[in-house]
Design an enzyme around this catalytic site. Structure first.
Site, PDB file in Angstrom:
ATOM      1  N   SER A   1     -19.461  -1.767   0.990  1.00 46.25           N
ATOM      2  CA  SER A   1     -18.752  -0.645   0.375  1.00 46.25           C
ATOM      3  C   SER A   1     -17.889  -1.024  -0.807  1.00 46.25           C
ATOM      4  O   SER A   1     -17.468  -0.156  -1.549  1.00 46.25           O
ATOM      5  CB  SER A   1     -17.892   0.033   1.418  1.00 46.25           C
TER       6      SER A   1
ATOM      7  N   ASN B   1     -14.272   8.989   1.009  1.00 45.04           N
ATOM      8  CA  ASN B   1     -15.487   8.589   1.719  1.00 45.04           C
ATOM      9  C   ASN B   1     -16.199   9.797   2.324  1.00 45.04           C
ATOM     10  O   ASN B   1     -17.197   9.638   3.032  1.00 45.04           O
ATOM     11  CB  ASN B   1     -15.151   7.586   2.824  1.00 45.04           C
TER      12      ASN B   1
ATOM     13  N   HIS C   1     -21.865   2.940   5.527  1.00 47.18           N
ATOM     14  CA  HIS C   1     -21.879   3.498   4.164  1.00 47.18           C
ATOM     15  C   HIS C   1     -23.254   3.978   3.746  1.00 47.18           C
ATOM     16  O   HIS C   1     -23.499   4.214   2.561  1.00 47.18           O
ATOM     17  CB  HIS C   1     -21.324   2.479   3.167  1.00 47.18           C
TER      18      HIS C   1
ATOM     19  N   LYS D   1     -17.527   9.186   7.423  1.00 51.80           N
ATOM     20  CA  LYS D   1     -17.830   9.131   5.992  1.00 51.80           C
ATOM     21  C   LYS D   1     -18.744  10.293   5.602  1.00 51.80           C
ATOM     22  O   LYS D   1     -18.265  11.401   5.528  1.00 51.80           O
ATOM     23  CB  LYS D   1     -18.292   7.732   5.649  1.00 51.80           C
TER      24      LYS D   1
ATOM     25  N   HIS E   1     -17.202  -6.202   7.313  1.00 53.20           N
ATOM     26  CA  HIS E   1     -15.988  -5.384   7.449  1.00 53.20           C
ATOM     27  C   HIS E   1     -15.026  -5.955   8.506  1.00 53.20           C
ATOM     28  O   HIS E   1     -15.459  -6.577   9.483  1.00 53.20           O
ATOM     29  CB  HIS E   1     -16.411  -3.970   7.865  1.00 53.20           C
TER      30      HIS E   1
ATOM     31  N   GLU F   1     -24.155  -5.738   7.296  1.00 51.62           N
ATOM     32  CA  GLU F   1     -24.091  -4.340   6.889  1.00 51.62           C
ATOM     33  C   GLU F   1     -25.299  -4.019   6.014  1.00 51.62           C
ATOM     34  O   GLU F   1     -25.949  -4.948   5.513  1.00 51.62           O
ATOM     35  CB  GLU F   1     -22.811  -4.078   6.073  1.00 51.62           C
TER      36      GLU F   1
ATOM     37  N   ASP G   1     -24.469  -2.661  10.564  1.00 51.07           N
ATOM     38  CA  ASP G   1     -23.472  -1.628  10.272  1.00 51.07           C
ATOM     39  C   ASP G   1     -24.008  -0.791   9.112  1.00 51.07           C
ATOM     40  O   ASP G   1     -24.138  -1.283   7.993  1.00 51.07           O
ATOM     41  CB  ASP G   1     -22.149  -2.323   9.907  1.00 51.07           C
TER      42      ASP G   1
ATOM     43  N   ARG H   1       0.827  -1.211   0.000  1.00 51.47           N
ATOM     44  CA  ARG H   1       0.000   0.000   0.000  1.00 51.47           C
ATOM     45  C   ARG H   1       0.856   1.254   0.000  1.00 51.47           C
ATOM     46  O   ARG H   1       1.723   1.419   0.849  1.00 51.47           O
ATOM     47  CB  ARG H   1      -0.910   0.045   1.225  1.00 51.47           C
TER      48      ARG H   1
ATOM     49  N   SER I   1     -22.231 -14.154  11.014  1.00 49.66           N
ATOM     50  CA  SER I   1     -21.621 -12.988  10.396  1.00 49.66           C
ATOM     51  C   SER I   1     -21.679 -13.120   8.874  1.00 49.66           C
ATOM     52  O   SER I   1     -21.303 -14.155   8.311  1.00 49.66           O
ATOM     53  CB  SER I   1     -20.166 -12.911  10.882  1.00 49.66           C
TER      54      SER I   1
HETATM   55  C1  LIG Z   1     -15.083   2.423   7.281  1.00 53.35           C
HETATM   56  C2  LIG Z   1     -15.864   1.319   7.871  1.00 53.35           C
HETATM   57  C3  LIG Z   1     -15.929   1.138   9.247  1.00 53.35           C
HETATM   58  C4  LIG Z   1     -15.044   1.877  10.174  1.00 53.35           C
HETATM   59  O1  LIG Z   1     -15.450   3.183  10.345  1.00 53.35           O
HETATM   60  P1  LIG Z   1     -14.360   4.255  10.780  1.00 53.35           P
HETATM   61  O2  LIG Z   1     -15.185   5.330  11.387  1.00 53.35           O
HETATM   62  O3  LIG Z   1     -13.647   4.654   9.537  1.00 53.35           O
HETATM   63  O4  LIG Z   1     -13.452   3.603  11.742  1.00 53.35           O
HETATM   64  C5  LIG Z   1     -16.813   0.208   9.753  1.00 53.35           C
HETATM   65  N1  LIG Z   1     -17.582  -0.541   8.938  1.00 53.35           N
HETATM   66  C6  LIG Z   1     -17.503  -0.425   7.600  1.00 53.35           C
HETATM   67  C7  LIG Z   1     -18.373  -1.275   6.755  1.00 53.35           C
HETATM   68  C8  LIG Z   1     -16.633   0.497   7.021  1.00 53.35           C
HETATM   69  O5  LIG Z   1     -16.522   0.579   5.707  1.00 53.35           O
END
Ligand SMILES: *Cc1c(COP(=O)(O)O)cnc(C)c1O
Length: 405
Positions: free
Chosen positions: A190, A55, A218, A249, A143, A186, A215, A21, A138
């Site tokens: 993403s 993001n 996004h 984000k 993520h 989620e 979650d 990276r 899960s």
């Molecule tokens: C980015 C992300 C997180 C973490 O969020 P941060 O605030 O950046 O730590 C958690 N879940 C998913 C699906 C993400 O893409």
């Protein structure tokens, strides 16, 4: 052991696989997003580029009302929170933001964390550890932060096929009905931009009395009438035990949170080490998040523009024959399918076309599905879209990658 040699060898492996990276050295400029300045080396002259992979989905990171709220808060409260939440770090700003977040998601309470990652890791880890003899289910594409929480809890867990409520049902049905169960997934994924069948997953979870953890990182700010996410859009918020979000984000800032019942939130507040033993978010950030939330609640027009821009970019790339991956959301992934080419195209776009889009390689996505992930914002204009399309098309030719007919 020769530690230095070990570190260098492992990094060499990453390079050989094309997945080392490299961070782009960017200088964001408030008021000019998605334009930014980029330096190839720290002492090199900066060049203007267009960022296509932020993001900061709605460009709120430069919103004047948010900047003003943060400036006022800085002068009013000073720099930091001054402690953990328990030991002098809870400011009135924290209290107000937690109340506003709970209200937004239609929940009794909310709890702030220093990031979305920590909110997932701490909440899932604590629930899994504390619920007696729990089992976690899960989604296969969850993520890394959720996976970290589940794994570190050392409880039994099962992975259900991505977005497959039927498979989840099979798994739930095959285990002791008396054991407490947690279903973690989620809303918007993403990397592919697809969306979970939340209602079906809730149906199955309810049938087996499982707790649901969603979650919405996004989706918060971007979907639903008031922007509270896909669960709000689909009228399902009340069916989820816990909704998790980020301020990193669409909010344009930093920090994470969960929302749910008063007892659940109080429980996590009282038992999660990742919440308890760390300095509270600075009040400046919290004040910015409150201003951002206020804007997001009434940002239907901005959300429409955002979706329209994503659609416009998608159409433009498809019309040029580029392999745009199917997506139901604002995320526009373009498949390269090879880590070395993916990195090389990203480098070429930056160096020759002033376009920044980060390559997405394994382990973020499965091998063979390496991609460029475009995240258009309402601030990406017609010219930026046509420039990006032409540049991408040129890269595809130069790398002899297949175009659709
Ligand atoms: C980015 C992300 C997180 C973490 O969020 P941060 O605030 O950046 O730590 C958690 N879940 C998913 C699906 C993400 O893409």
């Amino acid at each position: 052991m020769d530690f230095e040699q070990f570190f260098r060898d492992r990094l060499g492996d990453l390079r050989a696989e094309g997945r080392y990276r490299v961070f782009a050295d960017l200088e964001r400029q408030a008021g000019r997003f998605p334009r930014a300045r980029w330096r190839e080396r720290p002492d090199a002259e900066a060049r203007e580029i267009t960022v296509w992979c932020s993001n900061d989905y709605l460009g709120l990171g430069q919103h004047p009302a948010i900047l003003r709220a943060m400036q006022d808060a800085l002068l009013h409260y000073g720099a930091g929170a001054g402690g953990t939440r328990n030991i002098s770090g809870t400011t009135h700003e924290h209290v107000l933001l937690e109340r506003a977040l709970a209200d937004w998601h239609g929940k009794e309470a909310a709890l702030l964390f220093t990031s979305g990652f920590i909110s997932n890791e701490a909440t899932l880890g604590t629930l899994a550890r504390q619920l007696p003899n729990a089992i976690v289910y899960s989604d296969a594409q969850n993520h890394a932060s959720m996976i970290a929480g589940i794994r570190h809890s050392r409880v039994e867990y099962h992975i259900f096929r991505h977005n497959d409520a039927g498979h989840l049902r099979e798994l739930l049905a095959s285990h002791d009905p008396a054991r407490p169960k947690i279903v973690a997934f989620e809303s918007v994924y993403s990397m592919d931009g697809d969306i979970a069948p939340i209602a079906e997953i809730c149906d199955v979870a309810e049938e087996f009395g499982a707790l649901t953890y969603l979650d919405e990182v996004h989706a918060v700010g971007m979907y639903g009438k008031q922007g509270a996410g896909i669960a709000e859009r689909d009228g399902l918020s009340h069916r989820l035990t816990i909704i998790e979000g980020t301020m990193g984000k669409a909010f344009g800032l930093m920090g994470g949170y969960i929302a749910g019942s008063a007892a659940m939130v109080d429980f996590i507040r009282s038992f999660a080490p990742g919440f308890i033993f760390t300095t509270a978010l600075p009040p400046v950030l919290v004040a910015g998040a409150r201003a951002s939330l206020e804007i997001l609640r009434g940002a239907s027009d901005l959300r429409r523009q955002h979706q329209a821009r994503a659609q416009q970019l998608r159409q433009s790339l498809l019309a040029a024959g580029l392999p745009v991956m199917l997506s139901e959301s604002h995320i526009v992934p373009v498949r390269v399918g090879n880590p070395v080419a993916c990195k090389a195209i990203s480098d070429r776009l930056l160096r020759q076309h002033d376009i920044y889009v980060q390559p997405i390689n394994y382990p973020t996505v499965p091998r063979g599905t390496e991609r460029l992930r475009f995240t258009p914002s309402p601030d990406h204009d017609d010219r930026m879209i046509s420039t990006a399309t032409e540049a991408l098309r040129a890269c595809w030719r130069e790398h002899a990658l297949p175009l659709a007919s």
